[in-house]
Design an enzyme around this catalytic site. Structure first.
Site, PDB file in Angstrom:
ATOM      1  CE  LYS A 116      -4.356  -1.624   1.809  1.00 46.71           C
ATOM      2  NZ  LYS A 116      -4.962  -1.850   3.107  1.00 46.71           N
ATOM      3  CE  LYS A 192      -9.866 -11.067   3.509  1.00 48.88           C
ATOM      4  NZ  LYS A 192      -8.797 -10.958   4.362  1.00 48.88           N
ATOM      5  CE  LYS A 195     -19.478  -1.408   5.415  1.00 49.56           C
ATOM      6  NZ  LYS A 195     -19.693  -1.026   6.795  1.00 49.56           N
TER       7      LYS A 195
END
Ligand code: TRP
Length: 330
Positions: A116, A192, A195
Protein backbone atom coordinates in the site's frame (compact mmCIF):
# COMPACT_ATOMS: atom_id res chain seq x y z
CA UNK A 1 -12.01 -16.87 37.20
CA UNK A 2 -8.68 -18.46 37.86
CA UNK A 3 -5.55 -16.34 38.11
CA UNK A 4 -3.77 -18.68 35.75
CA UNK A 5 -5.97 -17.76 32.84
CA UNK A 6 -3.99 -16.44 29.91
CA UNK A 7 -4.78 -13.14 28.24
CA UNK A 8 -5.96 -12.59 24.69
CA UNK A 9 -5.99 -9.30 22.85
CA UNK A 10 -8.02 -9.08 19.70
CA UNK A 11 -8.44 -6.03 17.51
CA UNK A 12 -10.55 -4.92 14.60
CA UNK A 13 -10.75 -1.71 12.63
CA UNK A 14 -14.08 0.11 12.98
CA UNK A 15 -15.47 -0.51 9.51
CA UNK A 16 -19.10 -0.06 10.58
CA UNK A 17 -21.55 -2.91 10.37
CA UNK A 18 -19.88 -6.26 9.77
CA UNK A 19 -20.38 -8.95 7.15
CA UNK A 20 -20.52 -12.73 7.35
CA UNK A 21 -16.79 -12.94 6.51
CA UNK A 22 -16.00 -11.01 9.72
CA UNK A 23 -18.51 -13.13 11.60
CA UNK A 24 -17.30 -16.56 10.51
CA UNK A 25 -13.63 -15.56 10.19
CA UNK A 26 -13.16 -13.79 13.51
CA UNK A 27 -16.13 -13.09 15.72
CA UNK A 28 -17.39 -16.64 16.25
CA UNK A 29 -13.89 -17.57 17.31
CA UNK A 30 -13.66 -14.66 19.76
CA UNK A 31 -17.01 -15.65 21.26
CA UNK A 32 -15.63 -19.14 21.91
CA UNK A 33 -12.41 -17.80 23.41
CA UNK A 34 -14.07 -15.45 25.90
CA UNK A 35 -14.94 -18.40 28.15
CA UNK A 36 -11.36 -19.59 28.55
CA UNK A 37 -9.22 -16.45 28.53
CA UNK A 38 -9.06 -12.93 29.85
CA UNK A 39 -10.18 -11.17 26.71
CA UNK A 40 -9.57 -7.63 25.60
CA UNK A 41 -11.50 -6.75 22.45
CA UNK A 42 -10.21 -3.52 21.02
CA UNK A 43 -11.76 -1.27 18.39
CA UNK A 44 -8.66 0.21 16.81
CA UNK A 45 -9.79 3.71 15.85
CA UNK A 46 -6.22 5.08 15.66
CA UNK A 47 -5.34 2.37 13.14
CA UNK A 48 -8.39 3.37 11.11
CA UNK A 49 -6.90 6.85 10.69
CA UNK A 50 -3.96 5.47 8.70
CA UNK A 51 -6.19 4.19 5.89
CA UNK A 52 -8.38 7.25 5.82
CA UNK A 53 -5.51 9.75 5.69
CA UNK A 54 -6.69 11.16 9.00
CA UNK A 55 -10.35 11.32 7.95
CA UNK A 56 -12.70 10.93 10.90
CA UNK A 57 -16.03 11.35 9.12
CA UNK A 58 -18.47 8.64 10.28
CA UNK A 59 -15.88 7.17 12.65
CA UNK A 60 -18.19 7.41 15.65
CA UNK A 61 -21.08 5.79 13.76
CA UNK A 62 -18.79 3.06 12.50
CA UNK A 63 -17.65 2.29 16.05
CA UNK A 64 -21.25 2.22 17.22
CA UNK A 65 -22.43 -0.13 14.46
CA UNK A 66 -19.50 -2.48 14.92
CA UNK A 67 -20.00 -2.67 18.69
CA UNK A 68 -23.62 -3.65 18.07
CA UNK A 69 -22.52 -6.45 15.75
CA UNK A 70 -19.99 -7.67 18.32
CA UNK A 71 -22.62 -7.82 21.04
CA UNK A 72 -25.30 -9.28 18.77
CA UNK A 73 -22.86 -12.02 17.76
CA UNK A 74 -22.40 -13.03 21.37
CA UNK A 75 -19.43 -11.13 22.79
CA UNK A 76 -20.37 -10.71 26.43
CA UNK A 77 -19.25 -7.51 28.20
CA UNK A 78 -19.28 -9.45 31.48
CA UNK A 79 -16.67 -11.83 30.11
CA UNK A 80 -14.46 -9.53 28.05
CA UNK A 81 -13.45 -5.90 28.00
CA UNK A 82 -14.87 -4.27 24.87
CA UNK A 83 -13.31 -0.87 24.33
CA UNK A 84 -11.97 1.81 21.97
CA UNK A 85 -8.20 1.99 21.51
CA UNK A 86 -7.97 5.80 21.80
CA UNK A 87 -9.67 5.65 25.21
CA UNK A 88 -6.58 3.96 26.62
CA UNK A 89 -3.65 6.36 26.11
CA UNK A 90 -1.11 3.77 27.25
CA UNK A 91 -1.23 2.27 23.75
CA UNK A 92 0.29 5.51 22.43
CA UNK A 93 2.97 5.60 25.12
CA UNK A 94 4.14 2.05 24.47
CA UNK A 95 4.01 2.69 20.72
CA UNK A 96 6.46 5.54 21.18
CA UNK A 97 8.79 3.49 23.35
CA UNK A 98 8.65 0.57 20.88
CA UNK A 99 9.44 2.90 17.99
CA UNK A 100 12.98 3.26 19.42
CA UNK A 101 13.54 -0.49 19.26
CA UNK A 102 12.85 -1.08 15.58
CA UNK A 103 14.52 0.11 12.39
CA UNK A 104 12.79 1.79 9.48
CA UNK A 105 13.94 -0.88 6.95
CA UNK A 106 12.37 -3.64 9.09
CA UNK A 107 9.07 -1.84 8.66
CA UNK A 108 9.42 -0.95 4.99
CA UNK A 109 10.16 -4.59 4.16
CA UNK A 110 6.81 -5.82 5.50
CA UNK A 111 4.42 -6.98 2.75
CA UNK A 112 1.55 -5.02 4.29
CA UNK A 113 3.63 -1.85 3.81
CA UNK A 114 4.88 -2.78 0.34
CA UNK A 115 1.34 -3.41 -0.90
CA UNK A 116 0.00 0.00 0.00
CA UNK A 117 2.98 2.34 0.12
CA UNK A 118 2.04 4.02 -3.19
CA UNK A 119 -1.27 5.21 -1.75
CA UNK A 120 -0.26 5.50 1.89
CA UNK A 121 3.16 6.82 2.76
CA UNK A 122 2.49 8.59 6.04
CA UNK A 123 4.68 8.24 9.07
CA UNK A 124 1.62 6.81 10.84
CA UNK A 125 1.10 4.13 8.22
CA UNK A 126 4.72 3.05 8.43
CA UNK A 127 4.29 2.70 12.18
CA UNK A 128 1.02 0.75 11.93
CA UNK A 129 2.54 -2.59 13.02
CA UNK A 130 4.40 -0.89 15.87
CA UNK A 131 1.15 0.49 17.21
CA UNK A 132 -0.37 -2.98 16.77
CA UNK A 133 2.49 -4.44 18.82
CA UNK A 134 1.77 -1.88 21.53
CA UNK A 135 -1.95 -2.81 21.47
CA UNK A 136 -0.97 -6.35 22.31
CA UNK A 137 1.93 -5.87 24.70
CA UNK A 138 0.30 -3.16 26.78
CA UNK A 139 -2.02 -5.90 28.14
CA UNK A 140 0.72 -8.49 28.40
CA UNK A 141 -1.40 -10.64 26.11
CA UNK A 142 -0.17 -14.18 25.47
CA UNK A 143 -2.23 -14.88 22.38
CA UNK A 144 -3.66 -12.91 19.49
CA UNK A 145 -6.35 -14.52 17.31
CA UNK A 146 -5.63 -13.45 13.74
CA UNK A 147 -5.75 -14.62 10.17
CA UNK A 148 -2.68 -15.64 8.22
CA UNK A 149 -2.32 -12.15 6.70
CA UNK A 150 -1.52 -10.76 10.16
CA UNK A 151 1.05 -13.37 11.16
CA UNK A 152 4.07 -11.17 10.44
CA UNK A 153 2.64 -8.37 12.55
CA UNK A 154 2.30 -10.69 15.52
CA UNK A 155 5.81 -11.96 14.95
CA UNK A 156 6.95 -8.35 15.04
CA UNK A 157 5.11 -7.78 18.32
CA UNK A 158 6.87 -10.84 19.72
CA UNK A 159 10.20 -9.49 18.52
CA UNK A 160 9.57 -6.06 20.05
CA UNK A 161 8.65 -7.62 23.40
CA UNK A 162 11.84 -9.70 23.28
CA UNK A 163 13.91 -6.64 22.42
CA UNK A 164 12.36 -4.69 25.25
CA UNK A 165 12.98 -7.53 27.69
CA UNK A 166 16.61 -7.93 26.69
CA UNK A 167 17.33 -4.18 26.54
CA UNK A 168 15.80 -3.41 29.94
CA UNK A 169 14.33 -6.15 32.09
CA UNK A 170 11.92 -8.97 31.47
CA UNK A 171 8.53 -7.45 32.11
CA UNK A 172 6.67 -8.04 28.86
CA UNK A 173 4.95 -11.23 27.78
CA UNK A 174 6.18 -12.32 24.34
CA UNK A 175 2.91 -12.77 22.45
CA UNK A 176 2.02 -15.34 19.83
CA UNK A 177 -0.53 -15.63 17.05
CA UNK A 178 -3.45 -17.92 17.64
CA UNK A 179 -4.06 -19.16 14.13
CA UNK A 180 -7.38 -20.89 13.87
CA UNK A 181 -8.96 -22.86 11.07
CA UNK A 182 -10.93 -20.11 9.48
CA UNK A 183 -13.55 -21.03 6.91
CA UNK A 184 -13.02 -19.26 3.63
CA UNK A 185 -15.86 -16.84 2.98
CA UNK A 186 -15.86 -15.76 -0.64
CA UNK A 187 -17.69 -12.66 -1.85
CA UNK A 188 -20.20 -12.53 -4.69
CA UNK A 189 -17.43 -11.99 -7.27
CA UNK A 190 -15.39 -14.93 -5.93
CA UNK A 191 -12.77 -12.63 -4.37
CA UNK A 192 -12.26 -12.48 -0.61
CA UNK A 193 -15.34 -10.96 1.01
CA UNK A 194 -14.67 -7.31 1.75
CA UNK A 195 -16.78 -4.23 2.29
CA UNK A 196 -14.45 -2.28 0.01
CA UNK A 197 -15.17 -4.63 -2.91
CA UNK A 198 -18.94 -4.39 -2.42
CA UNK A 199 -19.15 -8.19 -2.68
CA UNK A 200 -20.25 -8.72 0.91
CA UNK A 201 -23.29 -9.91 2.84
CA UNK A 202 -23.73 -7.62 5.86
CA UNK A 203 -25.01 -9.30 9.01
CA UNK A 204 -27.78 -6.71 9.13
CA UNK A 205 -29.11 -7.45 5.64
CA UNK A 206 -32.80 -8.38 5.50
CA UNK A 207 -33.70 -11.89 4.37
CA UNK A 208 -34.70 -10.51 0.97
CA UNK A 209 -31.41 -8.61 0.55
CA UNK A 210 -29.50 -11.75 1.47
CA UNK A 211 -31.41 -13.78 -1.07
CA UNK A 212 -30.77 -11.18 -3.78
CA UNK A 213 -27.06 -11.04 -3.04
CA UNK A 214 -26.73 -14.83 -3.10
CA UNK A 215 -28.65 -14.88 -6.40
CA UNK A 216 -26.02 -12.51 -7.82
CA UNK A 217 -23.12 -14.80 -6.83
CA UNK A 218 -20.55 -15.90 -9.34
CA UNK A 219 -20.88 -19.60 -10.18
CA UNK A 220 -19.06 -22.07 -12.38
CA UNK A 221 -19.23 -20.36 -15.82
CA UNK A 222 -19.49 -23.75 -17.55
CA UNK A 223 -22.76 -24.46 -15.79
CA UNK A 224 -25.29 -22.27 -17.53
CA UNK A 225 -28.49 -24.29 -17.43
CA UNK A 226 -29.91 -26.91 -15.12
CA UNK A 227 -28.64 -30.15 -16.57
CA UNK A 228 -25.14 -28.78 -17.20
CA UNK A 229 -22.66 -30.53 -14.93
CA UNK A 230 -20.86 -28.21 -12.47
CA UNK A 231 -17.71 -28.30 -10.37
CA UNK A 232 -18.65 -27.54 -6.75
CA UNK A 233 -15.03 -27.24 -5.58
CA UNK A 234 -14.60 -24.23 -7.82
CA UNK A 235 -17.86 -22.56 -6.90
CA UNK A 236 -18.04 -19.86 -4.17
CA UNK A 237 -21.67 -20.79 -3.55
CA UNK A 238 -20.60 -24.30 -2.64
CA UNK A 239 -17.94 -22.92 -0.28
CA UNK A 240 -20.71 -21.09 1.53
CA UNK A 241 -22.76 -24.29 1.67
CA UNK A 242 -19.79 -25.82 3.48
CA UNK A 243 -20.26 -23.22 6.22
CA UNK A 244 -24.03 -22.91 6.35
CA UNK A 245 -25.55 -26.20 5.17
CA UNK A 246 -25.61 -29.65 6.70
CA UNK A 247 -23.92 -32.43 4.72
CA UNK A 248 -23.17 -30.36 1.59
CA UNK A 249 -20.98 -33.14 0.22
CA UNK A 250 -24.00 -35.46 0.18
CA UNK A 251 -26.86 -33.01 -0.29
CA UNK A 252 -25.44 -30.47 -2.74
CA UNK A 253 -22.29 -31.62 -4.51
CA UNK A 254 -23.62 -34.74 -6.29
CA UNK A 255 -26.62 -32.87 -7.75
CA UNK A 256 -24.37 -30.06 -8.95
CA UNK A 257 -21.96 -32.50 -10.56
CA UNK A 258 -24.65 -34.51 -12.32
CA UNK A 259 -26.49 -31.38 -13.39
CA UNK A 260 -29.69 -32.36 -11.63
CA UNK A 261 -29.41 -29.46 -9.22
CA UNK A 262 -29.59 -26.06 -10.92
CA UNK A 263 -27.83 -22.96 -9.59
CA UNK A 264 -31.07 -21.16 -8.85
CA UNK A 265 -32.28 -23.87 -6.47
CA UNK A 266 -28.83 -24.36 -5.00
CA UNK A 267 -28.67 -20.64 -4.20
CA UNK A 268 -32.16 -20.60 -2.75
CA UNK A 269 -31.27 -23.37 -0.31
CA UNK A 270 -28.13 -21.49 0.65
CA UNK A 271 -29.83 -18.16 1.32
CA UNK A 272 -32.49 -19.93 3.40
CA UNK A 273 -29.76 -21.52 5.50
CA UNK A 274 -27.80 -18.28 5.90
CA UNK A 275 -30.96 -16.45 6.93
CA UNK A 276 -31.71 -19.12 9.49
CA UNK A 277 -28.21 -18.99 10.93
CA UNK A 278 -28.25 -15.19 11.16
CA UNK A 279 -31.76 -14.84 12.55
CA UNK A 280 -30.87 -14.78 16.27
CA UNK A 281 -28.04 -12.30 15.65
CA UNK A 282 -30.31 -10.07 13.57
CA UNK A 283 -32.98 -10.17 16.28
CA UNK A 284 -30.53 -9.14 18.98
CA UNK A 285 -29.23 -6.40 16.69
CA UNK A 286 -32.69 -4.85 16.32
CA UNK A 287 -32.98 -4.65 20.12
CA UNK A 288 -29.47 -3.28 20.66
CA UNK A 289 -29.92 -0.45 18.15
CA UNK A 290 -32.72 0.84 20.38
CA UNK A 291 -30.40 1.26 23.37
CA UNK A 292 -27.50 3.52 22.32
CA UNK A 293 -26.80 4.58 25.93
CA UNK A 294 -26.20 0.95 26.84
CA UNK A 295 -23.73 0.57 23.94
CA UNK A 296 -21.67 3.62 25.00
CA UNK A 297 -21.78 2.41 28.63
CA UNK A 298 -20.38 -0.97 27.58
CA UNK A 299 -17.51 0.79 25.79
CA UNK A 300 -16.81 3.02 28.76
CA UNK A 301 -16.79 0.20 31.28
CA UNK A 302 -14.60 -1.81 28.91
CA UNK A 303 -12.14 1.07 28.66
CA UNK A 304 -11.93 1.34 32.45
CA UNK A 305 -11.06 -2.34 32.74
CA UNK A 306 -8.57 -2.12 29.90
CA UNK A 307 -6.95 0.98 31.41
CA UNK A 308 -6.58 -0.78 34.72
CA UNK A 309 -4.50 -3.56 33.14
CA UNK A 310 -2.59 -1.24 30.76
CA UNK A 311 -1.61 1.13 33.57
CA UNK A 312 -0.21 -1.66 35.67
CA UNK A 313 1.85 -2.99 32.75
CA UNK A 314 3.13 0.50 31.91
CA UNK A 315 4.23 1.07 35.50
CA UNK A 316 6.42 -2.00 35.19
CA UNK A 317 7.66 -0.83 31.81
CA UNK A 318 8.68 2.60 33.16
CA UNK A 319 10.33 1.02 36.19
CA UNK A 320 12.29 -1.39 33.99
CA UNK A 321 13.49 1.58 31.93
CA UNK A 322 14.41 3.53 35.08
CA UNK A 323 11.88 6.13 34.01
CA UNK A 324 9.66 5.96 37.08
CA UNK A 325 10.49 9.45 38.31
CA UNK A 326 9.14 9.49 41.79
CA UNK A 327 10.55 9.94 45.22
CA UNK A 328 11.52 6.71 46.92
CA UNK A 329 8.85 4.93 48.91
CA UNK A 330 9.68 4.90 52.61
N1 TRP B 1 -4.11 -4.99 11.87
C1 TRP B 1 -5.32 -5.64 12.27
C2 TRP B 1 -6.18 -5.89 11.01
O1 TRP B 1 -6.05 -5.17 10.05
C3 TRP B 1 -6.10 -4.81 13.25
C4 TRP B 1 -5.38 -4.69 14.57
C5 TRP B 1 -4.86 -3.58 15.13
C6 TRP B 1 -5.13 -5.77 15.46
N2 TRP B 1 -4.31 -3.86 16.33
C7 TRP B 1 -4.45 -5.20 16.56
C8 TRP B 1 -5.39 -7.13 15.43
C9 TRP B 1 -4.02 -5.98 17.61
C10 TRP B 1 -4.98 -7.90 16.49
C11 TRP B 1 -4.28 -7.34 17.58
O2 TRP B 1 -6.99 -6.77 11.03
Amino acid sequence: MSEKKQTILSGMQPTGSLHIGNLEGALRNWVRLQDDYWMFCCIVDWHALTAAGGQTKDLKERIFEMTIDWLASGLDPEKCAIFIQSEVKEHAELHLLFSMLITVPTLTRLPTYQEKKEQLDSYGFLGYPVLQAADICVYNAHKVPVGKDQEKHIWLANDLAKRFNSTYRKVLVEPEALLTEIPLIPGSDDRKMSKSYGNHIPIDFTEKQTQKKIASYFTDPKKVHRGDPGTPEKCPVFLLHRVYSENPDQEIAPGCRSGELGCVDCKKTLSDNINEALQPIRERRVELVKTPDYIWDVLQTGAERARHRAQSVMEKVRAAMKMAYRKKKK
